[in-house]
Design an enzyme around this catalytic site. Structure first.
Site, mmCIF file in Angstrom:
data_model
loop_
_atom_site.group_PDB
_atom_site.id
_atom_site.type_symbol
_atom_site.label_atom_id
_atom_site.label_comp_id
_atom_site.label_asym_id
_atom_site.label_seq_id
_atom_site.Cartn_x
_atom_site.Cartn_y
_atom_site.Cartn_z
ATOM 1 C CG HIS A 22 -11.462 -0.352 -0.792
ATOM 2 N ND1 HIS A 22 -10.559 0.454 -1.580
ATOM 3 C CD2 HIS A 22 -10.913 -0.397 0.422
ATOM 4 C CE1 HIS A 22 -9.458 0.793 -0.767
ATOM 5 N NE2 HIS A 22 -9.839 0.335 0.536
ATOM 6 C CB SER A 58 -1.039 -0.120 1.271
ATOM 7 O OG SER A 58 -1.474 1.247 1.447
ATOM 8 C CB THR A 96 -6.592 2.360 -4.943
ATOM 9 O OG1 THR A 96 -5.746 1.262 -4.863
ATOM 10 C CG2 THR A 96 -8.020 2.097 -4.277
ATOM 11 C CE LYS A 116 -7.185 -3.028 -4.262
ATOM 12 N NZ LYS A 116 -7.919 -2.305 -3.293
ATOM 13 C CE1 TYR A 173 -6.386 4.033 -1.803
ATOM 14 C CE2 TYR A 173 -4.796 3.911 -0.125
ATOM 15 C CZ TYR A 173 -5.977 3.490 -0.543
ATOM 16 O OH TYR A 173 -6.930 2.442 -0.110
HETATM 17 C C1 LIG Z 1 -7.597 -2.590 6.804
HETATM 18 C C2 LIG Z 1 -7.746 -2.554 5.399
HETATM 19 C C3 LIG Z 1 -6.836 -1.741 4.660
HETATM 20 C C4 LIG Z 1 -7.011 -1.333 3.325
HETATM 21 N N1 LIG Z 1 -6.154 -0.564 2.659
HETATM 22 C C5 LIG Z 1 -6.051 -0.379 1.333
HETATM 23 C C6 LIG Z 1 -5.090 0.470 0.924
HETATM 24 O O1 LIG Z 1 -4.144 1.008 1.514
HETATM 25 N N2 LIG Z 1 -5.135 0.534 -0.663
HETATM 26 C C7 LIG Z 1 -6.030 -0.293 -1.364
HETATM 27 O O2 LIG Z 1 -6.034 0.047 -2.668
HETATM 28 N N3 LIG Z 1 -6.872 -1.171 -0.813
HETATM 29 C C8 LIG Z 1 -6.831 -1.019 0.459
HETATM 30 N N4 LIG Z 1 -7.705 -2.038 1.167
HETATM 31 C C9 LIG Z 1 -8.645 -2.774 0.317
HETATM 32 C C10 LIG Z 1 -8.095 -4.142 0.054
HETATM 33 O O3 LIG Z 1 -7.147 -3.886 -0.988
HETATM 34 C C11 LIG Z 1 -8.805 -5.256 -0.661
HETATM 35 O O4 LIG Z 1 -9.796 -4.622 -1.566
HETATM 36 C C12 LIG Z 1 -9.982 -5.876 0.381
HETATM 37 O O5 LIG Z 1 -9.440 -6.091 1.727
HETATM 38 C C13 LIG Z 1 -10.664 -7.004 -0.227
HETATM 39 O O6 LIG Z 1 -11.584 -7.283 0.847
HETATM 40 P P1 LIG Z 1 -11.368 -8.611 1.838
HETATM 41 O O7 LIG Z 1 -10.280 -8.352 2.766
HETATM 42 O O8 LIG Z 1 -12.812 -8.660 2.733
HETATM 43 O O9 LIG Z 1 -11.503 -9.701 0.849
HETATM 44 C C14 LIG Z 1 -7.769 -2.340 2.565
HETATM 45 C C15 LIG Z 1 -8.481 -3.242 3.234
HETATM 46 C C16 LIG Z 1 -8.477 -3.474 4.386
HETATM 47 C C17 LIG Z 1 -9.236 -4.519 4.935
HETATM 48 O O1 LIG Z 2 -9.013 1.725 4.835
HETATM 49 C C1 LIG Z 2 -8.927 1.583 3.772
HETATM 50 O O2 LIG Z 2 -9.511 0.677 3.116
HETATM 51 C C2 LIG Z 2 -7.991 2.533 2.997
HETATM 52 O O3 LIG Z 2 -7.358 1.962 2.062
HETATM 53 C C3 LIG Z 2 -8.035 3.907 3.055
HETATM 54 C C4 LIG Z 2 -6.951 4.570 3.409
HETATM 55 C C5 LIG Z 2 -7.075 6.011 3.170
HETATM 56 C C6 LIG Z 2 -8.061 6.558 3.512
HETATM 57 C C7 LIG Z 2 -9.330 6.221 3.306
HETATM 58 C C8 LIG Z 2 -9.338 4.690 3.307
#
Ligand SMILES: Cc1cc2nc3c(=O)[nH]c(=O)nc-3n(C[C@H](O)[C@H](O)[C@H](O)COP(=O)(O)O)c2cc1C
Ligand SMILES: O=C(O)C(=O)c1ccccc1
Length: 387
Positions: free
Chosen positions: A284, A129, A179, A260, A153
């Site tokens: 997401h 990330s 993303t 994404k 991001y």
């Molecule tokens: C705690 C958390 C933080 C996340 N942070 C990001 C991120 O920084 N960038 C991003 O593209 N997706 C982020 N995601 C989304 C994940 O890449 C992914 O799409 C998602 O976890 C899929 O759902 P699942 O974990 O329920 O299978 C985050 C997901 C979670 C659970």
């Molecule tokens: O928590 C998240 O899913 C995430 O990727 C995010 C990151 C920065 C701002 C908001 C959401």
């Protein structure tokens, strides 16, 4: 030839010596253990989602209405789960989805390094990330021979975007996943009810702190005014991207660009027309909009629209059979999100590796039992939609 399903023998074999798995192999037990082990604020951030979390639940539950029809009398004594993705020769189609608080999932705060070590241990690539506790260069260095991807991001400041992408390319990442669905944070009641948002408390911002362009954007150095630095981060965090930005994004890197958050076939077609190298179908994990439709139900149309362009998928993957279904529905590679975070929380790099190995073993054994010697066979067979 070693098979992913061999992990089963390893577990039973250890049991004969009196050694039991310290972390469960199934998601329900894993999550229960993580609930007891993780700090409440971190747990609510990782486990929670948008609104009443209907979409998040639907993501996982929808796999139940897709089914794989077994084939018999096929030689499946050895299975080949390898895939080719952007020139990466991967032993399996699994990858770790980008999770912005990975760094906080281990007690030492170096969860990103632990996840990178899990990648090194398993050959499962990590998508790093933009939000990490260790700079992306340090995370890349911990991946061993396993390739990694960088998730962007896109900041409002174009020079900062260029700097982050340039650093990722220099550090050896093999693709940039941009993303699209998170320039603003979705409505997350669990976090709102405790007024807790980790980034605003200064967590997981090391890629900004370590960035020369970001440092230029600060009136005072980070150490002198950390609060103002966080506010500068918040002000630049999320740029609203439109198709008009594709040319600019393309100009930032020679690496493959993956978009994404694509769930609509028209968006997939447009992405292909605009030169995207990969499409990443995801909602997401239901964290951003509580719109109702499970991502897996949207995958087939996205795959069809993408044509020859590879489609990565995540959202709701909890087991090996989920992975097999996503592959049968046309995904080229399948992302695990929350489950590996729980593995990290319970057992660091080894814990995350255990979660990935368990998912891979189940997928491999499903293919063995159901008569699919490789992913092409699984994809050709497809999955059946139950009424
Ligand atoms: C705690 C958390 C933080 C996340 N942070 C990001 C991120 O920084 N960038 C991003 O593209 N997706 C982020 N995601 C989304 C994940 O890449 C992914 O799409 C998602 O976890 C899929 O759902 P699942 O974990 O329920 O299978 C985050 C997901 C979670 C659970
Ligand atoms: O928590 C998240 O899913 C995430 O990727 C995010 C990151 C920065 C701002 C908001 C959401």
């Amino acid at each position: 030839m070693p098979q992913f399903g061999d992990y089963q023998h390893a577990i039973y074999g250890a049991g004969l010596q009196g050694v039991l798995p310290t972390i469960p192999v199934d998601f329900a037990s894993l999550e229960k253990r993580a609930e007891a082990a993780m700090a409440p604020s971190l747990l609510s951030y990782v486990q929670g989602g948008c609104g009443d979390e209907h979409t998040q639940r639907a993501n996982a539950e929808a796999f139940r209405h897709w089914g794989i029809v077994p084939r018999m009398m096929v030689d499946c004594a050895t299975r080949d789960l390898s895939v080719d993705l952007f020139g990466m020769k991967l032993p399996s189609p699994l990858f770790m989805a980008p999770v912005g608080v990975t760094g906080m999932c281990t007690q030492d705060g170096h969860g990103d390094i632990a996840a990178a070590r899990a990648a090194a241990l398993t050959g499962v690539p990590l998508t790093v990330s933009t939000l990490t506790n260790d700079p992306l260069e340090d995370v890349a260095a911990a991946m061993g021979d396993t390739p990694g991807m960088f998730q962007l991001y896109t900041p409002k400041d174009p020079e900062l975007a260029a700097s982050l992408v340039g650093r990722a390319e220099a550090a050896g990442y093999k693709a940039i996943a941009v993303t699209l669905d998170t320039w603003v944070t979705g409505w997350r009641p669990r976090d709102l009810n405790t007024a807790n948002f980790p980034q605003l408390r200064g967590h997981v911002l090391s890629n900004y702190w370590s960035d020369p362009r970001f440092q230029q954007m600060l009136a005072k150095p980070l150490a002198e005014d950390p609060r103002a630095a966080v506010m500068t981060w918040a002000a630049t965090f999320g740029r609203v991207l439109t198709w008009a930005d594709m040319k600019w994004l393309r100009s930032l890197t020679k690496l493959p660009i993956v978009l994404k958050g694509i769930c609509h076939p028209d968006d997939a077609r447009r992405a292909v027309d605009e030169g995207a190298d990969g499409i990443y179908c995801s909602n997401h994990g239901g964290r951003q909009a509580n719109g109702g439709i499970a991502a897996i139900d949207l995958l087939p149309d996205v795959v069809e629209a993408a044509g020859a362009v590879p489609v990565l998928f995540d959202s709701g993957i909890r087991s090996g059979s989920d992975v097999a279904k996503a592959l049968a529905l046309g995904a080229t590679a399948v992302g695990v999100g929350r489950p590996y975070c729980y593995g990290l929380a319970l057992g660091g790099a080894e814990g995350a590796a255990h979660v990935l190995r368990s998912i891979l073993a189940e997928a491999d054994l499903l293919m063995a039992v159901d008569g699919f010697p490789d992913i092409a066979a699984l994809r050709a067979a497809g999955a059946r939609r139950l009424p």
